[in-house]
Write a protein that holds these residues in place. Structure first.
Motif, mmCIF file in Angstrom:
data_model
loop_
_atom_site.group_PDB
_atom_site.id
_atom_site.type_symbol
_atom_site.label_atom_id
_atom_site.label_comp_id
_atom_site.label_asym_id
_atom_site.label_seq_id
_atom_site.Cartn_x
_atom_site.Cartn_y
_atom_site.Cartn_z
ATOM 1 N N SER A 1 -0.553 -7.779 4.875
ATOM 2 C CA SER A 1 -0.050 -7.216 3.725
ATOM 3 C C SER A 1 1.613 -7.497 3.750
ATOM 4 O O SER A 1 2.203 -7.274 4.631
ATOM 5 N N LYS B 1 1.778 -14.601 2.066
ATOM 6 C CA LYS B 1 0.595 -15.534 1.451
ATOM 7 C C LYS B 1 0.532 -15.620 -0.120
ATOM 8 O O LYS B 1 0.198 -16.526 -0.636
ATOM 9 N N THR B 2 0.732 -14.543 -0.823
ATOM 10 C CA THR B 2 0.699 -14.531 -2.126
ATOM 11 C C THR B 2 1.564 -15.342 -2.855
ATOM 12 O O THR B 2 1.515 -16.024 -3.859
ATOM 13 N N PHE C 1 -8.200 1.273 2.436
ATOM 14 C CA PHE C 1 -8.014 -0.432 1.710
ATOM 15 C C PHE C 1 -7.824 -1.148 2.588
ATOM 16 O O PHE C 1 -7.746 -2.459 2.344
ATOM 17 N N ASP C 2 -7.553 -0.963 4.006
ATOM 18 C CA ASP C 2 -7.250 -2.152 4.874
ATOM 19 C C ASP C 2 -8.627 -2.303 5.655
ATOM 20 O O ASP C 2 -8.360 -3.159 6.592
ATOM 21 N N PHE D 1 -7.966 0.851 -9.797
ATOM 22 C CA PHE D 1 -7.406 1.564 -8.747
ATOM 23 C C PHE D 1 -7.126 3.004 -8.924
ATOM 24 O O PHE D 1 -6.899 3.605 -8.134
ATOM 25 N N ILE E 1 -5.839 -10.237 2.635
ATOM 26 C CA ILE E 1 -5.513 -9.998 4.029
ATOM 27 C C ILE E 1 -6.889 -10.280 5.046
ATOM 28 O O ILE E 1 -6.655 -10.713 6.317
ATOM 29 N N ARG F 1 6.645 -4.707 2.066
ATOM 30 C CA ARG F 1 5.773 -3.643 1.368
ATOM 31 C C ARG F 1 6.433 -2.498 1.008
ATOM 32 O O ARG F 1 6.067 -2.145 -0.370
ATOM 33 N N ARG G 1 4.681 -0.507 -7.373
ATOM 34 C CA ARG G 1 3.481 0.407 -7.368
ATOM 35 C C ARG G 1 3.724 2.042 -7.759
ATOM 36 O O ARG G 1 2.866 2.895 -7.244
ATOM 37 N N GLN H 1 1.042 5.551 5.126
ATOM 38 C CA GLN H 1 -0.055 4.646 4.972
ATOM 39 C C GLN H 1 -0.066 3.392 5.996
ATOM 40 O O GLN H 1 -0.918 2.915 6.355
HETATM 41 O O1 C5P Z 1 -1.096 -7.908 -1.492
HETATM 42 P P1 C5P Z 1 -1.330 -7.389 -0.464
HETATM 43 O O2 C5P Z 1 -2.008 -8.222 0.561
HETATM 44 O O3 C5P Z 1 -0.322 -6.392 0.247
HETATM 45 O O4 C5P Z 1 -2.949 -6.187 -0.752
HETATM 46 C C1 C5P Z 1 -3.324 -5.774 0.310
HETATM 47 C C2 C5P Z 1 -2.899 -4.470 0.673
HETATM 48 O O5 C5P Z 1 -2.996 -3.634 -0.564
HETATM 49 C C3 C5P Z 1 -3.786 -3.542 1.712
HETATM 50 O O6 C5P Z 1 -2.839 -3.424 2.828
HETATM 51 C C4 C5P Z 1 -4.095 -2.132 1.169
HETATM 52 O O7 C5P Z 1 -3.581 -0.989 1.672
HETATM 53 C C5 C5P Z 1 -3.092 -2.317 -0.231
HETATM 54 N N1 C5P Z 1 -3.494 -1.422 -1.338
HETATM 55 C C6 C5P Z 1 -3.048 -0.199 -1.568
HETATM 56 N N2 C5P Z 1 -3.563 0.563 -2.705
HETATM 57 C C7 C5P Z 1 -4.749 -0.193 -3.347
HETATM 58 C C8 C5P Z 1 -5.166 -1.008 -3.152
HETATM 59 C C9 C5P Z 1 -4.694 -1.944 -2.021
HETATM 60 O O8 C5P Z 1 -2.019 0.159 -1.192
HETATM 61 N N3 C5P Z 1 -5.119 0.891 -4.466
#
Ligand code: C5P
Length: 201
Positions: free
Chosen positions: A13, A17-18, A58-59, A89, A112, A141, A149, A159
């Motif tokens: 993250s 990459k995006t 989410f990871d 979400f 990821i 991030r 966000r 997190q």
């Molecule tokens: O865009 P990126 O690669 O950062 O997206 C992946 C990340 O999004 C993950 O590390 C995850 O923790 C985060 N995520 C989040 N909340 C969500 C969904 C994904 O923080 N509701």
């Protein structure tokens, strides 16, 4: 139509990459290239968490429906269109609506954990991994999650320490070995973008 060429674009993250996938797609154009995002493939959590998604990690790879992503990639390869799920979400459920995605010459798969999944790897023609230092990934991030966000700096740090960092070290970093190209991030992707533009056009 020739079978689509599928490229995995992986990395942690905030690794870049995006940004890379979107730049490359812009250059190649909508008619030639589309991006599929791992984030659309989160598993509907309503049955596991009684509607309370607060404890979703989410990871972790188990939060993602990689079987469906692999199935969708396989369908695209055969020239079929797919319906991409949309994850809500706010409620941690999969929406009723889907997004139509049609096969294109180049398909970029952004996520990821995509290279951690053997099912997904099998569908990829090649993979790129953005190998970006933790400090820079965290900095980006923090910036994004606070500004885009609606998260607090404290929450982002928590997190990161509790989920993002340990899951990165356990699952994301080791999956680098499956990539043919590793991009060392210095905040400048021109070389990688130029290389892939030449290769794909
Ligand atoms: O865009 P990126 O690669 O950062 O997206 C992946 C990340 O999004 C993950 O590390 C995850 O923790 C985060 N995520 C989040 N909340 C969500 C969904 C994904 O923080 N509701």
């Amino acid at each position: 139509m020739e079978a689509p060429y599928i490229i995995g674009v992986a990395g942690g993250s905030g690794s870049g990459k995006t940004f890379f996938a979107r730049e490359l797609q812009k250059i190649l154009g909508d008619a030639q290239c589309t991006i599929l995002y791992q984030d659309n493939y989160y598993i509907d959590q309503s049955h596991r968490f009684d509607g309370d998604g607060g404890s979703v990690n989410f990871d972790h790879p188990e939060s993602l429906d990689f079987a469906l992503l692999a199935k969708d990639l396989s369908a695209l390869k055969k020239g079929k269109s797919i319906k991409v799920p949309i994850y809500d979400f706010a409620t941690h459920t999969r929406k009723k609506e889907t997004l139509d995605c049609h096969p294109k010459k180049i398909i970029l798969v952004d996520g990821i954990l995509i290279l951690d999944s053997a099912l997904v790897r099998e569908e990829l023609d090649e993979a790129i991994f953005f190998d970006t230092p933790e400090e820079l990934r965290f900095k980006r991030r923090l910036e994004r999650d606070v500004h885009e966000r609606g998260r607090t700096a404290e929450g982002v740090k928590k997190q990161f320490d509790l989920q993002v960092k340990p899951m990165h070290n356990q699952f994301v970093e080791p999956s680098k070995s499956y990539a043919q190209t590793i991009v060392k991030d210095f905040g400048d992707y021109h070389e990688a973008i130029e290389f892939f533009t030449k290769k794909l056009t």
